[in-house]
Design a protein around this motif. Structure first.
Motif, mmCIF file in Angstrom:
data_model
loop_
_atom_site.group_PDB
_atom_site.id
_atom_site.type_symbol
_atom_site.label_atom_id
_atom_site.label_comp_id
_atom_site.label_asym_id
_atom_site.label_seq_id
_atom_site.Cartn_x
_atom_site.Cartn_y
_atom_site.Cartn_z
ATOM 1 N N GLY B 365 0.831 -1.198 0.000
ATOM 2 C CA GLY B 365 0.000 0.000 0.000
ATOM 3 C C GLY B 365 0.867 1.250 0.000
ATOM 4 N N MET B 366 1.926 1.189 0.809
ATOM 5 C CA MET B 366 2.851 2.318 0.913
ATOM 6 C C MET B 366 3.618 2.514 -0.397
ATOM 7 S SD MET B 366 3.914 4.276 3.494
ATOM 8 C CE MET B 366 4.029 3.421 5.053
ATOM 9 N N LEU B 367 4.226 1.412 -0.872
ATOM 10 C CA LEU B 367 5.065 1.506 -2.071
ATOM 11 C C LEU B 367 4.240 1.792 -3.322
ATOM 12 C CD1 LEU B 367 7.573 -1.455 -1.556
ATOM 13 C CD2 LEU B 367 7.994 0.985 -1.316
ATOM 14 N N GLY B 368 3.059 1.217 -3.363
ATOM 15 C CA GLY B 368 2.261 1.317 -4.583
ATOM 16 C C GLY B 368 1.437 2.583 -4.681
ATOM 17 N N GLY B 369 1.489 3.407 -3.614
ATOM 18 C CA GLY B 369 0.827 4.702 -3.701
ATOM 19 C C GLY B 369 -0.605 4.724 -3.215
ATOM 20 N N ASN B 370 -0.937 3.884 -2.230
ATOM 21 C CA ASN B 370 -2.297 3.934 -1.709
ATOM 22 C C ASN B 370 -2.458 4.907 -0.557
ATOM 23 O OD1 ASN B 370 -1.982 0.976 -2.839
ATOM 24 N ND2 ASN B 370 -4.100 1.627 -3.010
ATOM 25 N N PHE B 371 -1.325 5.351 0.024
ATOM 26 C CA PHE B 371 -1.412 6.311 1.120
ATOM 27 C C PHE B 371 -1.136 7.732 0.627
ATOM 28 C CE2 PHE B 371 0.218 2.617 3.862
ATOM 29 C CZ PHE B 371 -1.049 2.070 3.885
ATOM 30 N N PHE B 372 -0.179 7.838 -0.292
ATOM 31 C CA PHE B 372 0.122 9.127 -0.925
ATOM 32 C C PHE B 372 0.731 8.798 -2.277
ATOM 33 C CE2 PHE B 372 3.251 7.911 2.284
ATOM 34 C CZ PHE B 372 4.336 7.625 1.466
ATOM 35 N N PRO B 373 0.644 9.755 -3.195
ATOM 36 C CA PRO B 373 1.131 9.455 -4.548
ATOM 37 C C PRO B 373 2.598 9.038 -4.542
ATOM 38 C CG PRO B 373 -0.129 11.494 -4.530
ATOM 39 C CD PRO B 373 0.056 11.094 -3.091
ATOM 40 N N VAL B 374 2.947 8.054 -5.375
ATOM 41 C CA VAL B 374 4.320 7.535 -5.380
ATOM 42 C C VAL B 374 5.327 8.607 -5.758
ATOM 43 C CG1 VAL B 374 3.905 5.091 -5.782
ATOM 44 C CG2 VAL B 374 3.877 6.650 -7.714
ATOM 45 N N GLU B 375 4.863 9.665 -6.458
ATOM 46 C CA GLU B 375 5.793 10.728 -6.876
ATOM 47 C C GLU B 375 6.415 11.414 -5.658
ATOM 48 O OE1 GLU B 375 2.687 10.418 -8.088
ATOM 49 O OE2 GLU B 375 3.261 9.622 -10.035
ATOM 50 N N PRO B 378 11.185 9.030 -2.602
ATOM 51 C CA PRO B 378 12.480 9.096 -3.275
ATOM 52 C C PRO B 378 12.487 8.136 -4.468
ATOM 53 C CG PRO B 378 12.657 8.099 -1.090
ATOM 54 C CD PRO B 378 11.295 8.679 -1.202
ATOM 55 N N PRO B 379 13.282 8.464 -5.499
ATOM 56 C CA PRO B 379 13.232 7.702 -6.752
ATOM 57 C C PRO B 379 13.398 6.197 -6.573
ATOM 58 C CG PRO B 379 14.608 9.629 -6.994
ATOM 59 C CD PRO B 379 14.217 9.581 -5.557
ATOM 60 N N ALA B 380 14.305 5.776 -5.670
ATOM 61 C CA ALA B 380 14.539 4.337 -5.503
ATOM 62 C C ALA B 380 13.246 3.638 -5.093
ATOM 63 C CB ALA B 380 15.620 4.096 -4.456
ATOM 64 N N LEU B 381 12.548 4.226 -4.126
ATOM 65 C CA LEU B 381 11.296 3.625 -3.666
ATOM 66 C C LEU B 381 10.210 3.732 -4.722
ATOM 67 C CD1 LEU B 381 11.040 4.611 0.083
ATOM 68 C CD2 LEU B 381 11.588 2.410 -0.925
ATOM 69 N N HIS B 382 10.281 4.805 -5.468
ATOM 70 C CA HIS B 382 9.350 4.986 -6.577
ATOM 71 C C HIS B 382 9.426 3.778 -7.513
ATOM 72 C CE1 HIS B 382 7.732 7.999 -9.792
ATOM 73 N NE2 HIS B 382 7.157 6.808 -9.871
ATOM 74 N N TYR B 383 10.657 3.353 -7.795
ATOM 75 C CA TYR B 383 10.811 2.197 -8.684
ATOM 76 C C TYR B 383 10.384 0.912 -7.999
ATOM 77 C CZ TYR B 383 12.959 5.292 -12.015
ATOM 78 O OH TYR B 383 13.157 6.306 -12.899
ATOM 79 N N ALA B 384 10.627 0.826 -6.685
ATOM 80 C CA ALA B 384 10.181 -0.367 -5.952
ATOM 81 C C ALA B 384 8.664 -0.500 -6.063
ATOM 82 C CB ALA B 384 10.596 -0.282 -4.487
ATOM 83 N N GLY B 385 7.992 0.644 -6.088
ATOM 84 C CA GLY B 385 6.537 0.629 -6.206
ATOM 85 C C GLY B 385 6.064 -0.034 -7.488
ATOM 86 N N LEU B 386 6.878 0.041 -8.538
ATOM 87 C CA LEU B 386 6.466 -0.510 -9.829
ATOM 88 C C LEU B 386 6.218 -2.012 -9.771
ATOM 89 C CD1 LEU B 386 8.834 1.344 -12.322
ATOM 90 C CD2 LEU B 386 6.503 1.901 -11.700
ATOM 91 N N VAL B 387 6.871 -2.713 -8.824
ATOM 92 C CA VAL B 387 6.695 -4.161 -8.774
ATOM 93 C C VAL B 387 5.458 -4.562 -7.976
ATOM 94 C CG1 VAL B 387 9.163 -4.564 -9.004
ATOM 95 C CG2 VAL B 387 8.124 -4.546 -6.731
ATOM 96 N N THR B 388 4.786 -3.604 -7.354
ATOM 97 C CA THR B 388 3.573 -3.988 -6.624
ATOM 98 C C THR B 388 2.384 -3.941 -7.574
ATOM 99 O OG1 THR B 388 3.020 -1.727 -5.978
ATOM 100 C CG2 THR B 388 4.502 -2.946 -4.522
ATOM 101 N N PHE B 389 1.471 -4.885 -7.405
ATOM 102 C CA PHE B 389 0.330 -4.924 -8.326
ATOM 103 C C PHE B 389 -0.596 -3.735 -8.111
ATOM 104 C CE2 PHE B 389 -3.292 -6.092 -5.724
ATOM 105 C CZ PHE B 389 -2.682 -6.534 -4.568
ATOM 106 N N ASN B 390 -0.668 -3.270 -6.847
ATOM 107 C CA ASN B 390 -1.601 -2.182 -6.571
ATOM 108 C C ASN B 390 -1.162 -0.872 -7.222
ATOM 109 O OD1 ASN B 390 0.258 -2.924 -4.409
ATOM 110 N ND2 ASN B 390 -0.325 -0.982 -3.480
ATOM 111 N N TYR B 391 0.170 -0.729 -7.442
ATOM 112 C CA TYR B 391 0.636 0.467 -8.146
ATOM 113 C C TYR B 391 -0.064 0.584 -9.496
ATOM 114 C CZ TYR B 391 3.506 3.332 -11.178
ATOM 115 O OH TYR B 391 3.910 4.267 -12.084
ATOM 116 N N TRP B 392 -0.137 -0.562 -10.203
ATOM 117 C CA TRP B 392 -0.711 -0.533 -11.556
ATOM 118 C C TRP B 392 -2.201 -0.261 -11.500
ATOM 119 C CZ3 TRP B 392 2.556 -0.109 -15.410
ATOM 120 C CH2 TRP B 392 3.890 -0.455 -15.150
ATOM 121 N N ALA B 393 -2.841 -0.774 -10.469
ATOM 122 C CA ALA B 393 -4.272 -0.499 -10.321
ATOM 123 C C ALA B 393 -4.482 0.990 -10.024
ATOM 124 C CB ALA B 393 -4.852 -1.358 -9.208
#
Ligand code: ATP
Ligand code: MG
Lengths: 310, 442
Positions: B365-375, B378-393
């Motif tokens: 939820g944190m990485l994929g942007g369910n609490f606040f936008p992934v933008e 920090p960039p490293a975590l931003h990319y980590a978010g890409l591997v979560t399915f919820n990010y894409w949703a």
């Protein structure tokens, strides 16, 4: 219908079923009798393809449990020892589900559900949540669920545990009726009298091994047709008594328990005068006398060395 | 049709519906959270009051009343402020009591100092308890300042020789003009021809400068929601926070539902019904597929109902691409159902599963942007978010709802979600089958 050859099932180092062999004919009501932890449930689990065998072979309704588990599953009904129902659904919804699972549908399914509800006397409670049922009602529904699809072979794992005498009688009557209609049944229990009343043949299982097998008369014959005589005797006199008894015709093994001497004899009535005069010669009288005809209880106790729970 | 699947799904759906309470919680909580976000930040049925009515007090110093009126009018018209005028003592009181979010304090002699080149200091007093609103005032003010500073820099670059007088009081004429001595200015103009020419020259340039400021080539424009919606077509940015929060919360709670439904497999193990099922004519694959399908149906429904509620309650623009919204919802539900089913099968007990899925859901939820936008990360975590399915949703929903895009632009996300769904489901069935072979499935 059921053939079991040298069946072995281990859980890690624990051997739960050890080289078990027996066969159940079509239309037979076979009892597997044994105390807690004997391996009854394990045996049923292997025969119903839930657990893979560690050794040996088993064929159920013509299908090998290892090679054709799907074939076995199509043909069997299992009534597990623990209630396995959806408590949040009504009795009817439960039966509808188990029927549909086996491909029943339409009016056939409806008819079958009503039939089973009648058979287990739950028709009035059909719409009630199973979670609100009494133990006996759940037991009966548990049984009905295993019968929905009209199996060829029925495995019943202690279906009367924990219910009152009346409910038990209802279940036993139903089982007799089902068997009379031609259903092959493997019935496990630790109640000796149930096995004795209900089953054509009984296999006594203990610590995973088959201790005895046959109909009631066969089993009694296995322990010999000996009576058991018990009477008061100070333990100090036991060796002398054993020596004397060895010379009496028809007398068998001598033992001692809780202040009582125990003597096995082919004919108890004939040997009693001998005992009486032996005691009189030593200033003792015959007290607390018991003479027991051979029965399954003694067999069971002898075989399993354990008293029953009830 | 796979044998017994229909019966399994029908039974599980029936059970889910009987457990309406659980479902209601998963439906109500996201709406409630969005509502809380709504009254905190404004928008939707709460009107435009949240952001647009920051109470601002201005201490005008000795600003001429004409300018005072212009300033007040301009600030009010921006729609962001509720302007009152007060002296500094009253302003300080209002801000410290929290009746105003900020006070803009203009010094005495502002205009005069400005035109005579003296440093001008405008103060902003902020209410620390109203950080968000005061922050809005500050950022807008800073923007305006930057605009003027840029303008001034441009003027000096164009006419370096025309730098304003450096020292205060040297330019008597300016003093005269703003000091209430127009006579002295007129006298100088009449008597000194050079001064007169230079002064007119400067006035002319000043007028050019003023015009430039009036119609700047770069400007900060602040729109409120109605403007934005009116201009929608090519507008790409929304200030309505519900557009972000409701889909994000909906996806987050859908994840919990998917976990709860995967947990049913453990429940069925504990109530022994799973063992009973496995002595029946169904395979473990069918049992897993049944749980998966039930979860997909329930989770899709949950997402769609939540978004529809969002449309009604918070004016979420969910209706622009309904088919795309449906596809994204189903794909997101499918991915979640698979991921949690596989996750549930990795562990042996319900307790272990609870622990694992809670940690997993919060992390994703944190990485994929369910609490606040992934933008925001920090960039490293931003990319980590890409591997979560919820990010894409989340991304697909924000494309559809915030950016008003269509099916074409969310297709990549749908493909990713279905890939995760298929891989997860295959993995789950494989684990379950191995378990059964070992005799530990039930
Ligand atoms: N999953 C398991 N892992 C390890 N040991 C087990 C397992 N299941 C059963 N056992 C052991 O195997 C033995 C046989 O158990 P089983 O359940 O077959 O007995 P049972 O005859 O059905 O007993 P009961 O009358 O209590 O139901 C017992 O000693 C039991 O502790
Ligand atoms: Mg058992």
């Amino acid at each position: 219908m059921i053939e079991v050859h040298e069946l072995v099932k281990t859980y890690g180092a624990k051997v739960a079923v050890n080289r078990l062999s027996f066969a159940v004919a079509e239309g037979e009501l076979f009892g597997l009798l044994g105390p807690n932890g004997a391996g009854k449930t394990t045996t049923i689990s292997v025969l119903s393809t839930l657990l893979p065998a560690s050794g040996g072979r088993a064929v159920v309704a013509g299908c090998d449990v290892a090679r054709d588990p799907q074939g076995v599953r199509e043909r069997i009904g299992v009534v597990p020892q623990e209630i396995a129902l959806y408590e949040d659904l009504s009795a009817r919804d439960n039966l509808l589900f188990w029927g549909r699972l086996y491909g029943l549908g339409g009016p056939d399914l409806k008819r079958r559900v009503e039939e089973m509800l009648e058979a287990v006397e739950l028709a009035e409670h059909a719409r009630q949540r199973v979670g609100s049922f009494s133990g006996g009602m759940k037991r009966r529904l548990n049984l009905a669920a295993g019968l929905m699809h009209g199996p060829q072979v029925l495995f019943l794992d202690e279906p009367t545990v924990g219910i009152d005498a009346q409910a038990r009688k209802k279940i036993l009557d139903l089982i007799r009726r089902l068997n009379a209609d031609g259903l092959t049944i493997l019935y496990t229990t630790h109640y000796l009298e149930e096995a004795e009343q209900l089953c054509h043949r009984i296999g006594v299982i203990d610590r995973g091994e088959l201790a005895a097998l046959g109909d009631k008369e066969d089993l009694i014959r296995q322990i010999g047709d000996e009576d058991t005589i018990r009477f008061d005797l100070p333990e100090s006199l036991l060796p002398e008594f054993a020596e004397a008894a060895a010379r009496w015709p028809g007398a068998g093994a001598v033992s001692h328990a809780r202040g009582l001497a125990q003597l096995r004899a082919a004919d108890g009535a004939r040997i009693l005068p001998e005992i009486q005069s032996w005691l009189a010669a030593r200033g003792q009288s015959l007290a607390h006398l018991e003479v027991e005809r051979p029965n399954l209880e003694t067999l069971y106790l002898n075989l399993t060395g354990r008293a029953l729970r009830e | 049709m796979i044998r017994g699947l229909g019966a399994l799904v029908r039974k599980d759906l029936l059970r889910q519906l009987k457990d309406a309470k659980g479902f209601a919680i998963y439906m109500c909580v996201p709406l409630l959270l969005t509502f809380i976000m709504g009254i905190s930040f404004g928008g939707g049925v709460f009107g435009e009051s949240g952001i647009s009515a920051v109470p601002l007090v201005i201490c005008g110093g000795d600003l001429p009343s004409v300018l005072e009126d212009r300033l007040a009018q301009g600030l009010q018209e921006s729609g962001f402020f509720q302007v009152t005028w007060a002296d500094t003592a009253e302003a300080a009181r209002l801000v410290s009591r929290g009746d105003a979010s900020a006070a803009l304090v203009l010094p005495d002699g502002l205009l005069r100092d400005f035109f005579s080149g003296r440093a001008v200091e405008v103060q902003l007093w902020k209410d620390p308890n109203s950080a968000v609103k005061a922050g809005i005032v500050e950022s807008i003010l800073a923007g305006v300042m930057r605009q003027y500073q840029a303008g001034e820099a441009a003027y000096r670059a164009l006419w370096p020789e025309d730098a304003f007088p450096e020292a205060a009081g040297e330019d008597d004429a300016v003093d005269a003009l703003f000091g209430g001595e127009p006579d002295r200015l007129l006298r100088s103009l009449r008597e000194d021809a050079t001064f007169g020419r230079e002064f007119l020259d400067r006035l002319e340039r000043g007028a050019v400068f003023a015009r430039t400021l009036e119609t700047p080539s770069i400007s900060l424009e602040l729109h409120d929601r109605q403007d934005w919606e009116a201009a929608q077509g090519d507008a790409r940015q929304s200030r309505n926070l519900h557009d972000y929060f409701l889909p994000a919360f909906a996806v987050f709670f859908m994840m919990f539902s998917a976990a709860a439904m995967a947990r049913e497999l453990h429940r069925e193990r504990e109530t022994r019904t799973l063992a009973r099922l496995l002595t029946g004519p169904v395979t473990v694959g069918t049992v897993a597929l049944g749980k998966w399908l039930t979860a997909v149906i329930m989770c899709s429904l949950q997402l769609l109902v939540l978004l529809a509620c969002g449309g009604l309650l918070f004016q979420l623009r969910v209706g622009s691409a309904p088919v795309a919204l449906l596809f994204v919802s189903v794909a997101a539900a499918a991915a979640a159902a698979s991921v949690y089913l596989a996750l549930g099968l990795v562990v042996r007990t319900e307790k272990a599963m609870d622990a694992l899925t809670t940690v997993f859901t919060l992390t994703c939820g944190m990485l994929g942007g369910n609490f606040f936008p992934v933008e925001f990360m920090p960039p490293a975590l931003h990319y980590a978010g890409l591997v979560t399915f919820n990010y894409w949703a989340n991304r697909a929903f924000s494309d559809l709802i915030t950016r008003g895009e269509g099916l074409a632009s969310v297709t990549p996300a749908i493909v990713v979600l279905w890939t995760i769904a298929v891989v997860g489901l295959v993995l789950a069935i494989a684990i379950f089958t191995v378990r059964q072979r070992k005799g530990v499935a039930a």
